[in-house]
Design a protein around this motif. Structure first.
Motif, PDB file in Angstrom:
ATOM      1  N   UNK A  75      -3.730 -16.390   2.481  1.00  0.00           N
ATOM      2  CA  UNK A  75      -2.415 -16.144   1.898  1.00  0.00           C
ATOM      3  C   UNK A  75      -1.607 -15.484   3.008  1.00  0.00           C
ATOM      4  N   UNK A  76      -0.469 -16.044   3.408  1.00  0.00           N
ATOM      5  CA  UNK A  76       0.287 -15.451   4.519  1.00  0.00           C
ATOM      6  C   UNK A  76       0.467 -13.948   4.345  1.00  0.00           C
ATOM      7  N   UNK A  77       0.236 -13.202   5.424  1.00  0.00           N
ATOM      8  CA  UNK A  77       0.323 -11.746   5.338  1.00  0.00           C
ATOM      9  C   UNK A  77       1.686 -11.280   4.849  1.00  0.00           C
ATOM     10  N   UNK A  78       2.738 -11.944   5.315  1.00  0.00           N
ATOM     11  CA  UNK A  78       4.073 -11.558   4.873  1.00  0.00           C
ATOM     12  C   UNK A  78       4.228 -11.672   3.371  1.00  0.00           C
ATOM     13  N   UNK A  79       3.637 -12.731   2.787  1.00  0.00           N
ATOM     14  CA  UNK A  79       3.685 -12.897   1.336  1.00  0.00           C
ATOM     15  C   UNK A  79       2.873 -11.812   0.637  1.00  0.00           C
ATOM     16  N   UNK A  80       1.737 -11.438   1.231  1.00  0.00           N
ATOM     17  CA  UNK A  80       0.934 -10.376   0.629  1.00  0.00           C
ATOM     18  C   UNK A  80       1.721  -9.074   0.542  1.00  0.00           C
ATOM     19  N   UNK A  81       2.477  -8.764   1.599  1.00  0.00           N
ATOM     20  CA  UNK A  81       3.223  -7.508   1.626  1.00  0.00           C
ATOM     21  C   UNK A  81       4.362  -7.481   0.616  1.00  0.00           C
ATOM     22  N   UNK A  82       4.790  -8.654   0.140  1.00  0.00           N
ATOM     23  CA  UNK A  82       5.841  -8.683  -0.873  1.00  0.00           C
ATOM     24  C   UNK A  82       5.375  -8.039  -2.175  1.00  0.00           C
ATOM     25  N   UNK A  83       4.082  -8.148  -2.481  1.00  0.00           N
ATOM     26  CA  UNK A  83       3.591  -7.646  -3.764  1.00  0.00           C
ATOM     27  C   UNK A  83       3.695  -6.128  -3.878  1.00  0.00           C
ATOM     28  N   UNK A  84       3.186  -5.344  -2.904  1.00  0.00           N
ATOM     29  CA  UNK A  84       3.383  -3.896  -3.044  1.00  0.00           C
ATOM     30  C   UNK A  84       4.853  -3.497  -2.998  1.00  0.00           C
ATOM     31  N   UNK A  85       5.671  -4.262  -2.265  1.00  0.00           N
ATOM     32  CA  UNK A  85       7.092  -3.929  -2.178  1.00  0.00           C
ATOM     33  C   UNK A  85       7.773  -4.056  -3.537  1.00  0.00           C
ATOM     34  N   UNK A  86       7.433  -5.118  -4.293  1.00  0.00           N
ATOM     35  CA  UNK A  86       8.071  -5.365  -5.580  1.00  0.00           C
ATOM     36  C   UNK A  86       7.278  -4.807  -6.760  1.00  0.00           C
ATOM     37  N   UNK A  87       6.137  -4.180  -6.507  1.00  0.00           N
ATOM     38  CA  UNK A  87       5.273  -3.752  -7.610  1.00  0.00           C
ATOM     39  C   UNK A  87       5.940  -2.733  -8.525  1.00  0.00           C
ATOM     40  N   UNK A  88       6.884  -1.966  -7.987  1.00  0.00           N
ATOM     41  CA  UNK A  88       7.575  -0.996  -8.823  1.00  0.00           C
ATOM     42  C   UNK A  88       8.633  -1.599  -9.716  1.00  0.00           C
ATOM     43  N   UNK A  89       8.918  -2.885  -9.509  1.00  0.00           N
ATOM     44  CA  UNK A  89       9.999  -3.530 -10.251  1.00  0.00           C
ATOM     45  C   UNK A  89       9.507  -4.461 -11.353  1.00  0.00           C
ATOM     46  N   UNK A  90       8.216  -4.808 -11.349  1.00  0.00           N
ATOM     47  CA  UNK A  90       7.751  -5.844 -12.270  1.00  0.00           C
ATOM     48  C   UNK A  90       6.292  -5.627 -12.654  1.00  0.00           C
ATOM     49  N   UNK A  91       6.018  -5.676 -13.958  1.00  0.00           N
ATOM     50  CA  UNK A  91       4.636  -5.574 -14.432  1.00  0.00           C
ATOM     51  C   UNK A  91       3.827  -6.792 -14.007  1.00  0.00           C
ATOM     52  N   UNK A  92       4.468  -7.961 -13.969  1.00  0.00           N
ATOM     53  CA  UNK A  92       3.768  -9.175 -13.553  1.00  0.00           C
ATOM     54  C   UNK A  92       3.343  -9.078 -12.091  1.00  0.00           C
ATOM     55  N   UNK A  93       4.220  -8.530 -11.249  1.00  0.00           N
ATOM     56  CA  UNK A  93       3.873  -8.356  -9.839  1.00  0.00           C
ATOM     57  C   UNK A  93       2.711  -7.379  -9.701  1.00  0.00           C
ATOM     58  N   UNK A  94       2.697  -6.329 -10.502  1.00  0.00           N
ATOM     59  CA  UNK A  94       1.588  -5.367 -10.446  1.00  0.00           C
ATOM     60  C   UNK A  94       0.271  -6.033 -10.832  1.00  0.00           C
ATOM     61  N   UNK A  95       0.333  -6.981 -11.763  1.00  0.00           N
ATOM     62  CA  UNK A  95      -0.875  -7.722 -12.131  1.00  0.00           C
ATOM     63  C   UNK A  95      -1.384  -8.539 -10.951  1.00  0.00           C
ATOM     64  N   UNK A  96      -0.469  -9.241 -10.267  1.00  0.00           N
ATOM     65  CA  UNK A  96      -0.862 -10.035  -9.101  1.00  0.00           C
ATOM     66  C   UNK A  96      -1.351  -9.144  -7.966  1.00  0.00           C
ATOM     67  N   UNK A  97      -0.744  -7.971  -7.813  1.00  0.00           N
ATOM     68  CA  UNK A  97      -1.195  -7.042  -6.777  1.00  0.00           C
ATOM     69  C   UNK A  97      -2.613  -6.571  -7.073  1.00  0.00           C
TER      70      UNK A  97
END
Length: 257
Positions: free
Chosen positions: A100-122
């Motif tokens: 999984x591209x590293x840049x895409x991986x870093x998007x998850x912690x960045x957006x984790x505070x904004x979305x419950x769905x993102x926190x699930x993927x993180x």
């Protein structure tokens, strides 16, 4: 799970030909690959006890299941545990690692505070299995994280978070441990082993170059503005592969340091 696998009536056709099917659905498929492999070892032993070893088994593992099957069968052979398996099929399994591209991986912690769905993927990205399979994992690769908060005195408070991620791509330690164990187990030797892949086999490159921008995301509403950019890994010196900033607008003036 049965209905998911029974695409184009696959399982029903196999049963009509006289095959007995056993589907192993893990309680936690994101657990350690070794732990799920030991569960498969127990299942194989249980099945062989029931059929009294009268008919050899066929073990099929899809995706991570191929790693689980490989580990289980090779482990049984190494420690002289009979598996009575004539054929092992590995389907689309990341024996050399997943990506999984590293840049895409870093998007998850960045957006984790904004979305419950993102926190699930993180949470899935931070699972043992993901750390074991991914060639590079963001938690092992980051070398610097800068977060700054500034506020200006006015009618509204603007809280800006800026995150830049320079990197040195690294595997997680859990992957290194798994690779060390697999190097001693190798593939099972007492079975016919077949690997299948959905790939074309032509090794055609994708339409971007090292360091190219992969994702440009922006969102703005009444109270928040988000921006995030991800880039492919470059061939040269480390540069940012993910950057983002958040602008929050509050209804009163506050001071953030």
């Amino acid at each position: 799970m049965y209905h998911l696998i029974n695409q184009e009536n696959l399982l029903e056709n196999l049963r009509s030909e006289g095959n007995d099917l056993v589907i192993l659905n893990f309680e936690d498929s994101t657990d350690y690959i070794q732990r799920n492999a030991f569960l498969l070892v127990r299942l194989i032993q249980q099945i062989n006890t029931i059929i009294n070893n009268k008919k050899p088994l066929i073990v099929i593992g899809a995706s991570m299941g191929g790693l689980v099957g490989r580990y289980a069968l090779a482990y049984m052979e190494k420690y002289d545990i009979p598996h009575n398996t004539k054929l092992f099929i590995s389907f689309d399994s990341p024996h050399k690692g997943a990506n999984i591209p590293l840049g895409d991986q870093y998007m998850l912690p960045f957006f984790s505070g904004e979305s419950a769905e993102v926190r699930t993927w993180l949470g899935r990205l931070n699972s043992p299995a993901a750390k074991q399979m991914l060639v590079y994992h963001y938690s092992a690769s980051v070398t610097d994280q800068t977060a700054s908060r500034n506020c200006i005195s006015s009618t509204y408070c603007f809280s800006t978070t800026i995150c830049n991620y320079p990197y040195i791509p690294k595997s997680h330690e859990l992957r290194n441990i798994l690779l060390e164990e697999i190097s001693h187990l190798d593939f099972p030797k007492k079975t016919r082993t077949v690997a299948m892949s959905n790939g074309s086999g032509y090794a055609i490159g994708q339409s971007f170059m090292p360091g190219d921008q992969l994702i440009k995301y922006s969102h703005q509403s009444l109270f928040v503005a988000l921006k995030s950019y991800t880039y492919a890994l470059p061939d040269n010196d480390p540069v940012n592969i993910n950057s983002g900033d958040t602008l929050l607008i509050a209804d009163k003036t506050e001071l953030h340091n």
